[in-house]
Design a protein around this motif. Structure first.
Motif, short mmCIF file in Angstrom:
data_model
loop_
_atom_site.label_atom_id
_atom_site.label_comp_id
_atom_site.label_asym_id
_atom_site.label_seq_id
_atom_site.Cartn_x
_atom_site.Cartn_y
_atom_site.Cartn_z
N TYR A 23 0.95 -1.13 -0.06
CA TYR A 23 -0.04 0.00 0.01
C TYR A 23 0.84 1.35 0.07
O TYR A 23 0.46 2.35 -0.24
CB TYR A 23 -0.87 0.08 1.23
CG TYR A 23 -1.93 -1.02 1.20
CD1 TYR A 23 -3.08 -0.85 0.37
CD2 TYR A 23 -1.98 -2.06 2.14
CE1 TYR A 23 -4.08 -1.68 0.53
CE2 TYR A 23 -2.82 -3.02 2.10
CZ TYR A 23 -4.14 -2.96 1.40
OH TYR A 23 -4.92 -3.65 1.27
N GLU A 24 1.95 0.95 0.28
CA GLU A 24 3.02 2.49 0.49
C GLU A 24 2.87 3.45 -0.73
O GLU A 24 2.79 2.87 -1.81
CB GLU A 24 4.28 2.11 1.24
CG GLU A 24 4.39 1.32 2.38
CD GLU A 24 4.26 -0.15 1.99
OE1 GLU A 24 4.89 -0.92 3.16
OE2 GLU A 24 3.75 -0.63 1.05
N LEU A 25 2.84 4.58 -0.37
CA LEU A 25 3.26 5.61 -1.48
C LEU A 25 4.35 5.50 -2.24
O LEU A 25 4.67 5.29 -3.46
CB LEU A 25 3.04 7.03 -0.97
CG LEU A 25 3.07 8.05 -2.15
CD1 LEU A 25 1.98 7.98 -3.01
CD2 LEU A 25 3.14 9.59 -1.46
N LEU A 26 5.62 5.63 -1.38
CA LEU A 26 6.90 5.32 -1.95
C LEU A 26 7.24 4.21 -1.47
O LEU A 26 7.20 3.70 -0.30
CB LEU A 26 7.85 6.59 -1.34
CG LEU A 26 7.30 8.05 -2.02
CD1 LEU A 26 8.24 9.06 -1.18
CD2 LEU A 26 7.54 8.00 -3.46
N THR A 27 8.00 3.42 -2.58
CA THR A 27 8.50 2.25 -2.53
C THR A 27 9.72 2.51 -3.44
O THR A 27 9.88 3.12 -4.30
CB THR A 27 7.59 1.00 -2.87
OG1 THR A 27 7.26 1.13 -4.21
CG2 THR A 27 6.35 1.03 -2.10
N PRO A 28 10.75 1.06 -3.41
CA PRO A 28 11.63 1.22 -4.37
C PRO A 28 11.06 1.38 -5.95
O PRO A 28 11.60 1.72 -6.78
CB PRO A 28 12.41 0.05 -4.26
CG PRO A 28 12.37 -0.40 -2.63
CD PRO A 28 11.01 0.20 -2.52
N ALA A 48 13.91 -6.05 3.65
CA ALA A 48 15.57 -6.31 3.47
C ALA A 48 16.02 -5.79 2.01
O ALA A 48 17.16 -5.24 2.12
CB ALA A 48 15.97 -7.55 3.61
N ASP A 49 15.18 -5.94 0.92
CA ASP A 49 15.64 -5.59 -0.24
C ASP A 49 15.62 -4.33 -0.50
O ASP A 49 16.53 -3.45 -1.14
CB ASP A 49 14.93 -6.32 -1.25
CG ASP A 49 15.19 -7.87 -1.63
OD1 ASP A 49 16.18 -8.37 -1.13
OD2 ASP A 49 14.39 -8.62 -2.06
N THR A 50 14.74 -3.60 0.24
CA THR A 50 14.30 -1.90 0.38
C THR A 50 15.79 -1.46 0.75
O THR A 50 16.16 -0.54 0.21
CB THR A 50 13.17 -1.59 0.74
OG1 THR A 50 12.10 -2.14 0.15
CG2 THR A 50 13.11 -0.06 0.96
#
Length: 616
Positions: free
Chosen positions: A414-419, A535-537
């Protein structure tokens, strides 16, 4: 274990006949312990029929209590479980197995006409009406698996292996007998033909259902309501199709609501989408796709976290090669009232589209923008949707509107900013900088068939940098940030699930090799990728900072990180202030026009009572 059954006694046959019952051959009617002929009347039995225990109380709406049994119905080659009420079947019920505690009442016909897979394996021509992206649907289809099949056609072996897995599943579902699950309710319905009904499902008032599955469970019940017609369909758990909806070759996913005369053909709808009144054709509707207006058409496209305004429309047919054009409208897009897009087109994440657009725009590398029409021209305002209160409100409301109950199979981030979205911001920064460098004195530039005015371009660059610094600051402030991994630089959005592209490619390779050999294994692999996202983020963050700062990662020191965190906090404050200012505009005194009718001196109190305050 199959219940023990016995033949009818002469005395039971006598009682049944006295109660108006007939049979082609009473020796083919079998009953379980607890069966009483006193609770069967005006019934006809043909072929082999098995009846369970009856006479128990069945509670119905309105406080009505009846006794389970068979009343005014014809059954051919059917099995009926314990505590089942079957009443008023106008034509007949044939070749169906009915589980315990089910109610079937006021139904025209329930028939399994031939060996059927009950909608499993039906090809849905999503995204491109001209074909080429068909997704075979089944009763466990997820948004992610559908996305891999529809969108990764360049991976021919992968697609064929996934299709083979679905074909094998459809083969296992194939039967010459229909089934109605425990505790389900089928009432006031005209016709069911080759429809599998899951546990605790409700079909109330449907018109005609043919060749489909209504997946359901006690924890995640599904429902089909009044006037619905559906052919070649699958409904997932926790879904609802109501009030005159018309479906043909469709998949309706978890928590999806479709109703009020909405019509859809060759379309897929995934987690918590909600469509009323309008029309969909060849649509891949990812999570939270919303269309509520009678005059709205969604056609030949991919949508996700999408909202369509009244009269929104797209055209996929230029009367040359046929309806072969498609649109990709990435996560978070909105179309305003009467917005029009001539396909093909690609709209960047969280972009608001208003007006009419004929030039096949491609704004994928300019996210969080407004695409507007000015004097017949498409004009882009980069980045301005970052400061929109509507965008912030969407991010908060989506998790609260998750209607899925029990186990949810679609993976939704759901987040607005992701990778993924921040990666699009990185691309936008590079595009803005390059345009400013190439056109230092221009008043505007044409980029990917849209016009961008220089003041808008400069403002967008400021907003993009501010948002990215804010996001990276939060990542660095949350703990030690490990060195980056080159394999984790590029991210994708698999219809709601954000993941590194390299991990997705590895999964595709495993499907090709047979290391991931069935649908359950595909789902498990996707879940594993999802669990690694945090972890990947963290391993992506240092790379993103290197690109933003222009410094090689090896030269980024503690002082640089400390400065980023400090600057990012200020950027977050400015960003929040901009969103707050935008929200305040929607609660300004001018917005109280029309409030306090008949009591002008109470206008503000009326507005407060109805609208509340910012943030409520």
């Amino acid at each position: 274990m199959e219940k023990q059954a016995r033949g009818l006694s002469p005395q039971e046959i006598s009682v049944l006949e006295a109660r108006g019952c007939t049979s082609d051959d009473w020796s083919k009617v079998f009953v379980s312990d607890g069966f009483s002929p006193e609770f069967v009347s005006h019934a006809h039995f043909g072929g082999t029929v098995r009846l369970g225990a009856n006479g128990t109380e069945v509670s119905l709406p309105g406080g009505v209590v009846r006794r389970s049994g068979i009343y005014r119905a014809a059954l051919y080659d059917c099995t009926v479980g314990d505590r089942v009420l079957v009443a008023n079947v106008g034509r007949y019920m044939a070749r169906y197995d009915v589980a315990d505690d089910t109610v079937i009442e006021n139904v025209g016909e329930i028939i399994c006409t031939e060996p059927s897979s009950f909608g499993n394996g039906i090809e849905v021509a999503a995204v491109n009406e001209g074909g080429g992206r068909e997704v075979p649907i089944y009763d466990g289809l997820t948004a992610q698996i559908a996305y891999l099949i529809a969108m990764y056609r360049h991976r021919g072996r992968t697609v064929e292996r996934l299709r083979a897995m679905i074909a094998a599943h459809a083969g296992r579902c194939r039967s010459d007998r229909g089934r109605i699950g425990r505790g389900s309710r089928i009432v006031n319905t005209l016709s069911l033909r080759n429809v599998a009904v899951g546990e605790a499902a409700v079909i109330d008032g449907a018109s005609s259902l043919e060749n489909g599955t209504l997946a359901s469970s006690a924890a995640s019940p599904s429902r089909i309501g009044a006037g619905v017609t559906a052919t070649d369909f699958i409904l997932a758990r926790s879904s609802q199709v109501e009030t005159g909806a018309m479906l043909r070759r469709c998949f309706v996913g978890e928590g999806v609501l479709i109703g009020n005369g909405f019509s859809a053909e060759n379309s897929l709808f995934f987690a918590n989408s909600h469509c009323n009144h309008g029309e969909a054709c060849a649509v891949f509707a990812g999570p939270y796709t919303v269309s509520h207006h009678r005059s709205t058409l969604l056609i030949a496209g991919y949508f996700s976290f999408f909202n369509a305004g009244s009269g929104a429309n797209q055209s996929n047919h230029m009367y040359k090669s046929g309806p072969v054009h498609q649109g990709i409208h990435a996560r978070g897009c909105k179309f305003g009232s009467d917005a029009y897009v001539l396909l093909p087109a690609s709209t960047g994440v969280f972009t608001i589209v208003t007006g009419r657009h004929y030039n096949h725009h491609d704004t994928a590398r300019m996210p969080f923008s407004y695409l507007v029409e000015e004097a017949g021209e498409s004009v882009l305002l980069p980045g301005v949707n970052l400061r929109s209160y509507g965008t912030a409100r969407d991010i908060g409301k989506w998790p609260r509107r998750d209607r899925r109950r029990g186990v949810a199979h679609d993976i939704v981030d759901y987040e607005l900013l992701t990778p993924y979205t921040a990666g699009k911001v990185l691309e936008a920064i590079a595009e803005c900088e390059a345009l400013l460098k190439r056109h230092p004195t221009a008043e505007s530039v044409v980029w990917n068939r849209v016009r961008i005015k220089m003041p808008s371009l400069k403002k967008g660059l400021v907003l993009y940098r501010r948002a990215l610094r804010s996001y990276l600051s939060e990542l660095f402030a949350s703990g030690e940030v490990p060195p980056s991994d080159p394999a984790l630089r590029e991210w994708v959005d698999l219809a709601g699930m954000v993941a590194p592209r390299s991990r997705v490619v590895r999964l595709l390779d495993d499907i090709d090799s047979g290391a991931v050999a069935d649908l359950d294994a595909v789902e498990r692999a996707l879940q594993r990728i999802h669990t690694l996202r945090e972890a990947d983020t963290a391993r992506w963050a240092r790379y993103a900072f290197s690109v933003l700062s222009g410094k090689p990662e090896s030269e980024i020191g503690e002082a640089d990180i400390a400065a980023l965190v400090e600057q990012g906090r200020e950027d977050r404050r400015l960003w929040d202030d901009a969103v707050g200012t935008d929200a305040a505009r929607d609660f300004a005194p001018v917005m109280a026009v029309g409030y306090g009718v008949d009591f002008p001196d109470g206008r503000d109190d009326d507005f407060l009572a109805v609208r509340g305050t910012v943030g409520q």
